[in-house]
Design an enzyme around this catalytic site. Sequence first.
Site, mmCIF file in Angstrom:
data_model
loop_
_atom_site.group_PDB
_atom_site.id
_atom_site.type_symbol
_atom_site.label_atom_id
_atom_site.label_comp_id
_atom_site.label_asym_id
_atom_site.label_seq_id
_atom_site.Cartn_x
_atom_site.Cartn_y
_atom_site.Cartn_z
ATOM 1 N N GLU A 44 -11.274 13.375 5.632
ATOM 2 C CA GLU A 44 -9.873 13.611 5.233
ATOM 3 C C GLU A 44 -9.199 12.321 4.759
ATOM 4 O O GLU A 44 -8.451 12.329 3.788
ATOM 5 C CB GLU A 44 -9.105 14.229 6.405
ATOM 6 C CG GLU A 44 -9.562 15.661 6.699
ATOM 7 C CD GLU A 44 -8.912 16.265 7.943
ATOM 8 O OE1 GLU A 44 -8.085 15.590 8.594
ATOM 9 O OE2 GLU A 44 -9.238 17.426 8.251
ATOM 10 N N THR A 96 -2.865 24.499 17.933
ATOM 11 C CA THR A 96 -2.524 24.986 16.591
ATOM 12 C C THR A 96 -1.374 25.992 16.659
ATOM 13 O O THR A 96 -0.445 25.940 15.847
ATOM 14 C CB THR A 96 -3.767 25.659 15.957
ATOM 15 O OG1 THR A 96 -4.837 24.712 15.961
ATOM 16 C CG2 THR A 96 -3.483 26.114 14.540
ATOM 17 N N TYR A 147 -8.559 22.203 3.239
ATOM 18 C CA TYR A 147 -8.671 23.436 4.034
ATOM 19 C C TYR A 147 -9.843 24.316 3.575
ATOM 20 O O TYR A 147 -9.783 25.535 3.695
ATOM 21 C CB TYR A 147 -7.355 24.208 4.006
ATOM 22 C CG TYR A 147 -6.265 23.630 4.890
ATOM 23 C CD1 TYR A 147 -6.535 23.236 6.203
ATOM 24 C CD2 TYR A 147 -4.946 23.509 4.434
ATOM 25 C CE1 TYR A 147 -5.534 22.712 7.024
ATOM 26 C CE2 TYR A 147 -3.940 22.997 5.257
ATOM 27 C CZ TYR A 147 -4.247 22.605 6.555
ATOM 28 O OH TYR A 147 -3.255 22.104 7.370
ATOM 29 N N ASN A 198 3.897 24.828 11.783
ATOM 30 C CA ASN A 198 3.610 24.007 12.964
ATOM 31 C C ASN A 198 3.705 22.503 12.712
ATOM 32 O O ASN A 198 3.098 21.702 13.408
ATOM 33 C CB ASN A 198 2.277 24.423 13.594
ATOM 34 C CG ASN A 198 1.098 24.259 12.657
ATOM 35 O OD1 ASN A 198 1.265 23.828 11.509
ATOM 36 N ND2 ASN A 198 -0.096 24.564 13.132
ATOM 37 N N HIS A 226 -0.209 17.995 10.848
ATOM 38 C CA HIS A 226 -1.675 18.087 10.805
ATOM 39 C C HIS A 226 -2.264 16.875 11.515
ATOM 40 O O HIS A 226 -1.745 15.767 11.375
ATOM 41 C CB HIS A 226 -2.182 18.103 9.357
ATOM 42 C CG HIS A 226 -3.669 17.907 9.285
ATOM 43 N ND1 HIS A 226 -4.559 18.921 9.554
ATOM 44 C CD2 HIS A 226 -4.415 16.793 9.044
ATOM 45 C CE1 HIS A 226 -5.795 18.448 9.462
ATOM 46 N NE2 HIS A 226 -5.738 17.164 9.153
ATOM 47 N N LYS A 257 3.942 17.989 7.849
ATOM 48 C CA LYS A 257 3.912 19.075 6.866
ATOM 49 C C LYS A 257 5.314 19.293 6.279
ATOM 50 O O LYS A 257 6.302 18.759 6.792
ATOM 51 C CB LYS A 257 3.369 20.332 7.548
ATOM 52 C CG LYS A 257 1.894 20.202 7.979
ATOM 53 C CD LYS A 257 1.434 21.460 8.708
ATOM 54 C CE LYS A 257 -0.056 21.419 9.008
ATOM 55 N NZ LYS A 257 -0.486 22.661 9.717
HETATM 56 P P1 IDP Z 1 -5.132 22.710 13.121
HETATM 57 O O1 IDP Z 1 -4.039 22.436 12.100
HETATM 58 O O2 IDP Z 1 -4.562 22.717 14.522
HETATM 59 O O3 IDP Z 1 -6.330 21.806 12.976
HETATM 60 P P2 IDP Z 1 -6.648 24.898 11.821
HETATM 61 O O4 IDP Z 1 -7.332 26.019 12.523
HETATM 62 O O5 IDP Z 1 -7.475 23.876 11.123
HETATM 63 O O6 IDP Z 1 -5.659 24.221 12.898
HETATM 64 O O7 IDP Z 1 -5.655 25.577 10.779
HETATM 65 C C1 IDP Z 1 -5.027 24.796 9.804
HETATM 66 C C2 IDP Z 1 -3.599 25.276 9.632
HETATM 67 O O8 IDP Z 1 -3.603 26.597 9.111
HETATM 68 C C3 IDP Z 1 -2.787 25.374 10.931
HETATM 69 O O9 IDP Z 1 -2.239 24.153 11.344
HETATM 70 C C4 IDP Z 1 -1.718 26.365 10.522
HETATM 71 O O10 IDP Z 1 -0.706 25.730 9.724
HETATM 72 C C5 IDP Z 1 -2.496 27.315 9.632
HETATM 73 N N1 IDP Z 1 -3.000 28.464 10.402
HETATM 74 C C6 IDP Z 1 -4.076 28.501 11.220
HETATM 75 N N2 IDP Z 1 -4.237 29.716 11.757
HETATM 76 C C7 IDP Z 1 -3.247 30.474 11.266
HETATM 77 C C8 IDP Z 1 -2.872 31.861 11.439
HETATM 78 O O11 IDP Z 1 -3.494 32.625 12.166
HETATM 79 N N3 IDP Z 1 -1.766 32.272 10.749
HETATM 80 C C9 IDP Z 1 -1.049 31.458 9.931
HETATM 81 N N4 IDP Z 1 -1.370 30.167 9.740
HETATM 82 C C10 IDP Z 1 -2.445 29.678 10.386
#
Ligand code: IDP
Length: 161
Positions: A137, A102, A60, A123, A126, A20
């Site tokens: 994807e 996550t 997303y 984080n 992806h 990212k």
């Molecule tokens: P993943 O990336 O581990 O698959 P997902 O639930 O698909 O997790 O969420 C996609 C991305 O959205 C996360 O990697 C993170 O960057 C962001 N995200 C998810 N939950 C939150 C939140 O509660 N606050 C802010 N960003 C979030």
Amino acid sequence: YARYNSNSAGIRERTLIAVKPDGVQRRLIGQIIQRFEIRGFQLVGLKMLQVSDELLSQHYMSLCKKSFYPSLLHYMTSGPVVAMVWEGNNVVRSSRMLVGNTNPAEAPPGTIRGDFCIHISRNVIHASDSIEMAQKEIALWFQSSELIEWECCDHGNFYQL
Ligand code: IDP
């Protein structure tokens, strides 16, 4: 015919990994690639791109009602991303384990998120979360001509032939 890193249907499992914008800015591309390489997975596609809102809204789609969705789009378009396709046995599940939870606060040390970041909204990486999502994807992020089928010369070190 079945190949060394294919499943019983003769299909090679692949996953989409993306460094990212924070990971790119923080010069983590090399270290992240190294974790997948050293594990034994095979890189079959790689590109740097500025992600469009259209691509992200499809990528997303399941999160579009979440309160953090606008800031997620802003984050993901704040700079270039490095997108990759990695191949190998159980690569989808193994990648999720390499990447960690996550929320980096829950990600154990030794995982990419557990070693390199602190907050869920930064984080660094992806990884597709299921084989079906990985297929969707990869089709969304890559043209088939951008994916290279090639044989690793030392596959006997990673798979029983
Ligand atoms: P993943 O990336 O581990 O698959 P997902 O639930 O698909 O997790 O969420 C996609 C991305 O959205 C996360 O990697 C993170 O960057 C962001 N995200 C998810 N939950 C939150 C939140 O509660 N606050 C802010 N960003 C979030």
